[in-house]
Write a protein that holds these residues in place. Structure first.
Motif, short mmCIF file in Angstrom:
data_model
loop_
_atom_site.label_atom_id
_atom_site.label_comp_id
_atom_site.label_asym_id
_atom_site.label_seq_id
_atom_site.Cartn_x
_atom_site.Cartn_y
_atom_site.Cartn_z
N ASP A 1 -6.49 -1.64 -3.70
CA ASP A 1 -6.23 -2.80 -2.85
C ASP A 1 -5.93 -4.04 -3.70
O ASP A 1 -6.06 -4.03 -4.92
CB ASP A 1 -7.39 -3.06 -1.89
CG ASP A 1 -8.71 -3.35 -2.60
OD1 ASP A 1 -8.68 -3.94 -3.70
OD2 ASP A 1 -9.77 -2.98 -2.06
N HIS B 1 -11.02 2.98 -7.81
CA HIS B 1 -10.11 3.03 -6.67
C HIS B 1 -10.77 3.76 -5.51
O HIS B 1 -11.86 4.33 -5.63
CB HIS B 1 -8.76 3.65 -7.06
CG HIS B 1 -8.83 5.03 -7.61
ND1 HIS B 1 -9.29 6.11 -6.89
CD2 HIS B 1 -8.48 5.52 -8.82
CE1 HIS B 1 -9.22 7.21 -7.62
NE2 HIS B 1 -8.75 6.88 -8.80
N SER B 2 -10.10 3.74 -4.36
CA SER B 2 -10.71 4.22 -3.12
C SER B 2 -10.88 5.73 -3.06
O SER B 2 -11.54 6.25 -2.16
CB SER B 2 -9.88 3.76 -1.91
OG SER B 2 -8.57 4.31 -1.97
N LEU B 3 -10.32 6.47 -4.02
CA LEU B 3 -10.48 7.92 -4.04
C LEU B 3 -11.66 8.35 -4.91
O LEU B 3 -11.87 9.54 -5.14
CB LEU B 3 -9.19 8.58 -4.54
CG LEU B 3 -7.93 8.36 -3.70
CD1 LEU B 3 -6.74 9.10 -4.30
CD2 LEU B 3 -8.16 8.78 -2.26
N TYR C 1 -4.18 3.44 -2.81
CA TYR C 1 -5.63 3.47 -3.01
C TYR C 1 -6.16 2.41 -3.98
O TYR C 1 -7.30 2.48 -4.43
CB TYR C 1 -6.09 4.86 -3.46
CG TYR C 1 -5.35 5.46 -4.62
CD1 TYR C 1 -5.74 5.22 -5.92
CD2 TYR C 1 -4.26 6.30 -4.39
CE1 TYR C 1 -5.06 5.78 -6.98
CE2 TYR C 1 -3.58 6.87 -5.45
CZ TYR C 1 -3.98 6.61 -6.74
OH TYR C 1 -3.30 7.17 -7.79
N ASP D 1 0.82 -1.22 0.00
CA ASP D 1 0.00 0.00 0.00
C ASP D 1 0.85 1.27 0.00
O ASP D 1 0.39 2.32 -0.46
CB ASP D 1 -0.93 0.02 1.22
CG ASP D 1 -1.99 -1.07 1.14
OD1 ASP D 1 -2.21 -1.58 0.02
OD2 ASP D 1 -2.59 -1.39 2.18
#
Length: 214
Positions: free
Chosen positions: A39, A60-62, A37, A32
């Motif tokens: 996984d 992605h996580s953003l 961002y 990470d």
């Protein structure tokens, strides 16, 4: 004697196991700290999509999308977001396991890249004098060249316009070559045209110890 043989065998097996890692395995194990961002599940989805002939993009996580568009036996290229691309290249080393070269490029007013090296287990490593016997940014002095018909005064005047110094780098898919050039941020189109006459992009070839011109 037996203990020594066992130790040698184990060392050899570990070495062969490391060398035998596929780019999918290397990519899936990326920590990470390198890409915070995306996984592991989404990283694996990228490669699975490409295997199926599909577009290798994931959320992605953003809140945006990341896309892998190329994966070969020793190379990966992906777009992390609208402003950042990443390349991974596995490079052979003399007498040692292969290492990973990672080029991350930010696309602001002009492209700027950094180049880092890792083991196949993603431990950050320093490669001494990896770029023509020096540091990455020391390449900047090699990336301009005065044409024979240009006066030194004019050449110096043009070079003074290159501020700040920003390097753009790209790895070759086909071979172990790093293409490096200067970026020209915050300059008008006319000034960029004038500077094009002194630009001198270079190709550096990996020789097992560093990137060098042939």
């Amino acid at each position: 004697m037996i203990k020594r043989l066992i130790f040698t065998a184990i060392t050899l097996l570990v070495s062969l196991s490391s060398m035998a890692k596929s780019m999918v395995e290397i990519w899936s194990s990326i920590p990470d700290s390198v890409i915070p961002y995306i996984d592991r599940t989404h990283r694996l989805e990228m490669t699975d999509f490409i295997k199926m002939g599909l577009k290798g993009d994931v959320n992605h996580s953003l809140g945006g999308k990341s896309e892998m568009d190329t994966i070969t036996a020793d190379y990966i290229h992906l777009t992390l977001n609208e402003s950042v691309t990443m390349e991974l290249k596995r490079l052979p080393c003399e007498g040692e396991d292969s290492l990973l070269c990672v080029v991350t490029t930010w696309k602001g007013p002009a492209e700027e890249s950094n180049v880092k090296f890792f083991t196949q287990e993603w431990q950050s490593i320093i490669v001494p004098k990896a770029f023509e016997g020096g540091d990455y940014y020391e390449l900047a002095s090699r990336l301009t060249q005065r044409p024979d018909i240009m006066s030194k005064a004019r050449y110096d005047e043009l070079c003074a316009m290159i501020d700040p110094i920003m390097l753009s780098a790209k790895l070759s898919i086909a071979d172990n070559v790093l293409h490096v050039k200067l970026s020209l941020p915050l300059l008008k189109a006319d000034d960029q045209r004038k500077l094009s006459s002194v630009m001198n992009p270079i190709d550096l070839h990996w020789d097992g110890r560093g990137f060098n011109t042939k």
